[in-house]
Design a protein around this motif. Sequence first.
Motif, PDB file in Angstrom:
ATOM      1  N   SER A   1       0.823  -1.200   0.000  1.00 29.60           N
ATOM      2  CA  SER A   1       0.000   0.000   0.000  1.00 29.60           C
ATOM      3  C   SER A   1       0.856   1.248   0.000  1.00 29.60           C
ATOM      4  CB  SER A   1      -0.949   0.001   1.207  1.00 29.60           C
ATOM      5  OG  SER A   1      -0.227   0.143   2.410  1.00 29.60           O
ATOM      6  N   PHE A   2       0.251   2.335  -0.432  1.00 26.61           N
ATOM      7  CA  PHE A   2       0.939   3.639  -0.479  1.00 26.61           C
ATOM      8  C   PHE A   2      -0.144   4.697  -0.313  1.00 26.61           C
ATOM      9  CE2 PHE A   2       4.483   6.239  -1.005  1.00 26.61           C
ATOM     10  CZ  PHE A   2       4.349   7.156  -2.032  1.00 26.61           C
ATOM     11  N   HIS A   3      -0.705   4.788   0.900  1.00 25.89           N
ATOM     12  CA  HIS A   3      -1.820   5.694   1.168  1.00 25.89           C
ATOM     13  C   HIS A   3      -1.355   7.135   1.305  1.00 25.89           C
ATOM     14  CE1 HIS A   3      -3.962   2.058   1.480  1.00 25.89           C
ATOM     15  NE2 HIS A   3      -3.851   1.842   2.786  1.00 25.89           N
ATOM     16  N   LEU A   4      -2.127   8.033   0.735  1.00 29.14           N
ATOM     17  CA  LEU A   4      -1.843   9.464   0.798  1.00 29.14           C
ATOM     18  C   LEU A   4      -2.553  10.056   2.005  1.00 29.14           C
ATOM     19  CD1 LEU A   4      -0.597  11.931  -0.790  1.00 29.14           C
ATOM     20  CD2 LEU A   4      -2.871  12.210  -1.789  1.00 29.14           C
ATOM     21  N   LYS A   5      -1.839  10.921   2.735  1.00 31.27           N
ATOM     22  CA  LYS A   5      -2.420  11.486   3.951  1.00 31.27           C
ATOM     23  C   LYS A   5      -2.093  12.963   4.074  1.00 31.27           C
ATOM     24  CE  LYS A   5      -2.065   7.109   6.454  1.00 31.27           C
ATOM     25  NZ  LYS A   5      -1.630   6.410   7.684  1.00 31.27           N
ATOM     26  N   LYS A   6      -2.951  13.645   4.856  1.00 29.21           N
ATOM     27  CA  LYS A   6      -2.688  15.035   5.213  1.00 29.21           C
ATOM     28  C   LYS A   6      -3.323  15.278   6.572  1.00 29.21           C
ATOM     29  CE  LYS A   6      -2.878  19.777   3.505  1.00 29.21           C
ATOM     30  NZ  LYS A   6      -3.303  20.694   2.433  1.00 29.21           N
ATOM     31  N   PRO A   7      -2.610  15.879   7.496  1.00 31.27           N
ATOM     32  CA  PRO A   7      -3.132  16.028   8.870  1.00 31.27           C
ATOM     33  C   PRO A   7      -4.363  16.926   8.964  1.00 31.27           C
ATOM     34  CG  PRO A   7      -0.761  16.348   8.801  1.00 31.27           C
ATOM     35  CD  PRO A   7      -1.236  16.336   7.382  1.00 31.27           C
ATOM     36  N   SER A   8      -4.430  17.955   8.113  1.00 32.28           N
ATOM     37  CA  SER A   8      -5.528  18.914   8.211  1.00 32.28           C
ATOM     38  C   SER A   8      -5.940  19.337   6.803  1.00 32.28           C
ATOM     39  CB  SER A   8      -5.094  20.128   9.039  1.00 32.28           C
ATOM     40  OG  SER A   8      -6.138  21.081   9.120  1.00 32.28           O
ATOM     41  N   ALA A   9      -7.117  18.942   6.377  1.00 34.87           N
ATOM     42  CA  ALA A   9      -7.550  19.188   5.000  1.00 34.87           C
ATOM     43  C   ALA A   9      -7.995  20.634   4.791  1.00 34.87           C
ATOM     44  CB  ALA A   9      -8.697  18.241   4.647  1.00 34.87           C
ATOM     45  N   LEU A  10      -7.761  21.118   3.570  1.00 37.96           N
ATOM     46  CA  LEU A  10      -8.215  22.437   3.151  1.00 37.96           C
ATOM     47  C   LEU A  10      -9.235  22.276   2.024  1.00 37.96           C
ATOM     48  CD1 LEU A  10      -4.750  24.240   2.882  1.00 37.96           C
ATOM     49  CD2 LEU A  10      -6.395  24.419   4.776  1.00 37.96           C
ATOM     50  N   VAL A  11     -10.148  23.247   1.919  1.00 39.43           N
ATOM     51  CA  VAL A  11     -11.122  23.199   0.825  1.00 39.43           C
ATOM     52  C   VAL A  11     -10.400  23.162  -0.528  1.00 39.43           C
ATOM     53  CG1 VAL A  11     -12.973  24.457  -0.323  1.00 39.43           C
ATOM     54  CG2 VAL A  11     -12.947  24.302   2.172  1.00 39.43           C
ATOM     55  N   SER A  12      -9.279  23.856  -0.601  1.00 38.86           N
ATOM     56  CA  SER A  12      -8.512  23.925  -1.847  1.00 38.86           C
ATOM     57  C   SER A  12      -7.849  22.592  -2.212  1.00 38.86           C
ATOM     58  CB  SER A  12      -7.444  25.013  -1.760  1.00 38.86           C
ATOM     59  OG  SER A  12      -6.602  24.788  -0.647  1.00 38.86           O
ATOM     60  N   ASP A  13      -7.864  21.622  -1.297  1.00 37.78           N
ATOM     61  CA  ASP A  13      -7.335  20.288  -1.605  1.00 37.78           C
ATOM     62  C   ASP A  13      -8.312  19.475  -2.459  1.00 37.78           C
ATOM     63  OD1 ASP A  13      -5.910  19.937   1.717  1.00 37.78           O
ATOM     64  OD2 ASP A  13      -4.977  20.678  -0.144  1.00 37.78           O
ATOM     65  N   SER A  14      -9.532  19.945  -2.609  1.00 39.04           N
ATOM     66  CA  SER A  14     -10.544  19.231  -3.392  1.00 39.04           C
ATOM     67  C   SER A  14     -10.056  19.087  -4.836  1.00 39.04           C
ATOM     68  CB  SER A  14     -11.869  19.987  -3.353  1.00 39.04           C
ATOM     69  OG  SER A  14     -12.370  20.081  -2.035  1.00 39.04           O
ATOM     70  N   ALA A  15      -9.927  17.853  -5.277  1.00 40.11           N
ATOM     71  CA  ALA A  15      -9.379  17.565  -6.609  1.00 40.11           C
ATOM     72  C   ALA A  15      -9.439  16.063  -6.832  1.00 40.11           C
ATOM     73  CB  ALA A  15      -7.943  18.073  -6.731  1.00 40.11           C
ATOM     74  N   LEU A  16      -8.890  15.638  -7.965  1.00 37.05           N
ATOM     75  CA  LEU A  16      -8.808  14.219  -8.313  1.00 37.05           C
ATOM     76  C   LEU A  16      -7.375  13.751  -8.071  1.00 37.05           C
ATOM     77  CD1 LEU A  16     -10.608  11.998  -9.500  1.00 37.05           C
ATOM     78  CD2 LEU A  16      -9.933  12.772 -11.775  1.00 37.05           C
ATOM     79  N   TYR A  17      -7.217  12.673  -7.335  1.00 36.01           N
ATOM     80  CA  TYR A  17      -5.900  12.192  -6.952  1.00 36.01           C
ATOM     81  C   TYR A  17      -5.624  10.834  -7.589  1.00 36.01           C
ATOM     82  CZ  TYR A  17      -5.710  15.993  -3.649  1.00 36.01           C
ATOM     83  OH  TYR A  17      -5.687  17.250  -3.098  1.00 36.01           O
ATOM     84  N   PHE A  18      -4.433  10.712  -8.184  1.00 34.34           N
ATOM     85  CA  PHE A  18      -4.041   9.490  -8.863  1.00 34.34           C
ATOM     86  C   PHE A  18      -2.783   8.915  -8.228  1.00 34.34           C
ATOM     87  CE2 PHE A  18      -6.856   9.341 -12.467  1.00 34.34           C
ATOM     88  CZ  PHE A  18      -7.216  10.662 -12.680  1.00 34.34           C
TER      89      PHE A  18
END
Lengths: 116, 114
Positions: free
Chosen positions: B73-90
């Motif tokens: 596995s290679f899970h993507l993480k961020k401690p505190s999300a921002l509205v601007s992080d909204s997007a498509l992740y590959f």
Amino acid sequence: EAGVAQSPRYKIIEKRQSVAFWCNPISGHATLYWYQQILGQGPKLLIQFQNNGVVDDSQLPKDRFSAERLKGVDSTLKIQPAKLEDSAVYLCASSFPGTDYQETQYFGPGTRLLVL
Amino acid sequence: AQSVAQPEDQVNVAEGNPLTVKCTYSVSGNPYLFWYVQYPNRGLQFLLKYITGDNLVKGSYGFEAEFNKSQTSFHLKKPSALVSDSALYFCAVRPTGGSYIPTFGRGTSLIVHP
């Protein structure tokens, strides 16, 4: 630095017509990729160039798709004749060649193709 | 044949909360692993990559990912999300030998609610 340039941004054609896409990579990037991204899917590699030589084209439908990079800089991808299922976004990416292809790819904005 | 699975088509998270976008892979040998983000009408942008060494990789915009070889596995993480992080992740994988063809997952849409 300037990014990867692609043109046109949008293209609408009828099936059986021909279409060509152009890509100009970041200056100094010897490796160039063409991807097909169908709606709802991840990018699929079509062809990879190193300078003007083909590294891999195993996933390129060679009966209708062709690509060239004659001088090791710009590249064109052509579809002839187009089918309905070719409707997709065509992405170009480039990278500075490293060891074992671990280098980061830089993507252009893509060309959105609609085949009617 | 190599493959990448992103099991969630969409992830919803409230702004300020931690986020995780999941990725598992299958490849012969050791992998190179990448995360890219795609904003509407724009090309993919590189976030981070795992090549070798420390299993925790830090990348752009406060994102990080953890390589887990046993769970592939290679899970993507961020401690505190921002509205601007909204997007498509590959997520993408590339074998360290053989054909070197990169394989991308189908993408996960991240929606961060205010």
